[in-house]
Write a protein that holds these residues in place. Structure first.
Motif: not given
Length: 664
Positions: A305-318, A606-615
């Motif tokens: 999970v990447n949760y950004d409380e300030e941006a009220s956003s969430l990326w969820l993987g797996g 790359m470390t600024n990313s909220k979500m990594f899609y790894i193919y």
């Protein structure tokens, strides 16, 4: 399909009937809503001017006409619609419900061209009644459409004007053929809609090829509704009409009456795409059957999970659905468990399912998608998230894997969920939307090459399929925001079902940029997977930024043991790694990630990313190794602070790449 036609008397509702017939449907009934005690109502939904002449249609066409009186008013005026007592939309629901009870119908002919307000409400009613909305005029080029109506012998006259540049004394009573040159001038001068879609004018159809008899006006009166000096509003009240026989064979079928007319048809889509030669070498399906058996996931926890409380956003993987047993209901039970896991994780971070903007669904076996989807759809209601669905070579104990992006608070949110069948782009009849937008970021659902008018897969080989699916994506972008071009695409992911298709897809993508005269292309990744929905050969997915026109830079590097290409813009980065001749076979994944991380400038971006899609190439790299090494790398880099979520997608060999690291 047996169809009831919603008719207002206007040219659009009549011509859409002809379009339905041209696509192989049969008009079996007519339906209309009329005002109770006025010549015209100020309705958000319905054309009521000219309603006195509607009764003539039943004899003119030899079809039953169902009419109700409008009782409701426009109560729910929002961009979305939910059933509301007293709303005029509910009058339409009861009217179509009566038609459905009286005669078996499956579809509804709707003459909407551009109004999302009308489209959303008609689709809502159709969905509740289990009917298909057929709106073949939807988002057509209005200049082309008006000419097509004229050439197809739609004889309609202007019965109302309400716009700058239109004079009641000059223009009311003119045919659409007579007013066409003037409307072209008014479009250039004042930006008027050539087809009158902005309310500039209304029409009444006196004859068309589906009529057995034509309507003759015996008596009418002009009513001045507004004496505005610049844009007077007047309409024609049709007080006396009669029918007149036509010199046609009334025994001709509906289809035979329109088959030779110069109308847009689904069967002509190859010429629209400018594809001169169809490729018959490739079958419709190219599913790779010799799949590598991937070791089971077992107890490895891959959710992140990447949760950004300030941006009220969430990326969820797996988020995964595990196959626990062979019972007949195991698929549905496993899907429900995964969906509850998704829902619970969202709620743990103060999000709801309605906050989800986009979803990736990677299934182990596409043949099970219908059963998975039957459960998935119960979790989303109005305006579901956009979705990408592909088959992937997942660990042997997984049914599917899912990731998503959610946002609970924003300045601007928009969803496009077009469910009506048209010539525009494929209808989304399932639990997903064509696109979702949060503030400046837009997420386009995976587009496969279905012919919009028939919802069947186009034939003719890969180039045809690729061209059509890209056209779908471009049309959705334009509908979401007409100012968007491919320069605003920050990441494109193209899924193909054969390694030979990847370079062909890349050529098609580059062709789009040449057409728009854009020199620098966006990040693009081409991924080979076992299968796609409907046995498609290609599926395109786009990530878009609608505001920041940033360029994309491209770099190629020779690492110690690998070759790497890196492309970046402000919103997305892609790092693609290939083996070189000196690449080690032992500790392949560890060496790969270490050498990427050692490129300080690139890894920092790359470390600024909220979500990594790894193919990754699952024939050379294991799912478990990629996850462990990536997780270790992330932990070292972020030390637990705002680490990105991770989604692992096994891919087949494309003949070159070991792995694509895509950061959003």
């Amino acid at each position: 399909m047996r169809v009831v036609a919603l008719i207002s008397g206007g040219k659009d509702s009549c011509y859409n009937m002809m379009q339905c017939v041209s696509e192989g449907h049969e008009i079996v009934a007519l339906a209309n809503l009329k005002p109770s005690d006025k010549d015209e109502l100020d309705s958000y939904m319905y054309q009521t001017v000219g309603h006195h002449g509607i009764d003539m249609y039943t004899e003119a066409m030899g079809l039953p006409l169902y009419r109700h009186t409008l009782r409701g008013e426009p109560v729910n005026k929002g961009q979305d619609y939910t059933p509301c007592d007293g709303d005029e939309v509910e009058d339409l629901y009861h009217l179509l419900q009566e038609v459905q009870t009286s005669c078996h119908v499956e579809g509804v002919s709707v003459g909407a061209i551009l109004s999302d307000y009308q489209r959303v409400r008609v689709e809502n009613v159709c969905s509740r009644l289990g009917l298909t909305s057929l709106a073949y005029l939807w988002r057509r080029n209005q200049s082309e459409l008006l000419q097509e109506m004229i050439d197809s012998h739609v004889h309609a006259i202007i019965i109302k004007v309400a716009a700058l540049g239109l004079d009641p004394q000059k223009h009311i009573g003119k045919t659409i053929a007579e007013i066409q040159p003037h409307m072209k001038l008014m479009k250039e001068k004042y930006g008027l809609n050539v087809c009158g879609e902005g309310g500039e004018y209304e029409t009444f159809t006196l004859d068309c090829p589906l009529f057995n008899k034509k309507i003759i006006i015996d008596k009418s009166e002009m009513v001045n509704h507004s004496e505005d000096a610049f844009a007077p509003v007047s309409y024609l009240n049709l007080t006396k009409l009669h029918l007149e026989d036509k010199s046609i064979d009334t025994k001709l079928s509906q289809f035979d009456r329109v088959k030779d007319l110069p109308m847009m048809r689904s069967c002509n889509i190859h010429s629209e795409l400018r594809i001169e030669k169809l490729d018959q070498d490739y079958p419709l399906t190219t599913k790779i059957t010799e799949q590598k058996v991937v070791p089971p996931l077992q107890d490895l926890q891959v959710k992140s999970v990447n949760y950004d409380e300030e941006a009220s956003s969430l990326w969820l993987g797996g988020v995964v659905a595990k196959i626990t047993n062979e019972d007949s209901d195991a698929i549905e039970e496993s899907t429900k468990c995964a969906m509850e896991d998704l829902k619970g994780t969202l709620e743990d971070h103060q999000f709801l399912l309605k906050d989800v903007v986009t979803v990736h669904l990677f299934v182990a076996d596409m043949s099970l998608f219908g059963r998975i989807n039957s459960v998935y759809k119960t979790y989303f209601g109005l305006n579901p998230p956009s979705r990408v669905c592909v088959e992937a070579c997942l660990p042997s104990d997984l049914l599917f894997q899912m990731d998503c992006y959610a946002c609970s608070r924003c300045d601007f949110r928009k969803t496009m969920h077009v469910q009506g069948q048209s010539h525009w782009a494929p209808a989304n009849i399932g639990p997903y939307s064509q696109a979702g937008q949060i503030d400046k970021n837009m997420y386009i659902a995976g587009q496969i090459p279905l012919v919009p008018g028939t919802m069947r897969m186009i034939v003719g080989g890969f180039d045809v399929q690729c061209s059509l699916s890209i056209r779908h994506a471009m049309r959705i972008l334009d509908a979401m925001d007409s100012q968007i071009t491919p320069k605003d695409v920050k990441l494109a992911v193209c899924y193909v079902t054969h390694a030979n298709f990847a370079p062909l897809a890349q050529l098609q993508w580059e062709k789009i940029y040449k057409e728009y005269k854009i020199e620098i292309k966006c990040n693009a990744v081409f991924v080979v997977v076992p299968a796609l929905p409907k046995n498609a050969m290609v599926e395109w997915q786009l990530f878009v930024n609608t505001q920041e026109n940033t360029t994309c830079s491209h770099t190629r590097l020779q690492l110690d043991d690998f070759e790497m290409s890196f492309s970046e813009n402000k919103d997305a980065v892609v790092c693609s790694v290939s083996k070189s001749k000196e690449s080690p076979n032992s500790d392949l994944v560890k060496n790969l990630f270490l050498q990427v991380m050692n490129q300080d400038d690139i890894w920092q971006k790359m470390t600024n990313s909220k979500m990594f899609y790894i193919y990754f190439d699952c024939s050379q790299i294991t799912y478990q190794d990629v996850f462990r090494e990536m997780k270790s790398l992330v932990n070292k880099t972020y030390r637990g602070n705002h680490a990105p979520a991770i989604a692992l997608i096994p891919m087949f060999q494309d003949g070159h790449h070991l792995i694509h690291l895509c950061g959003i």
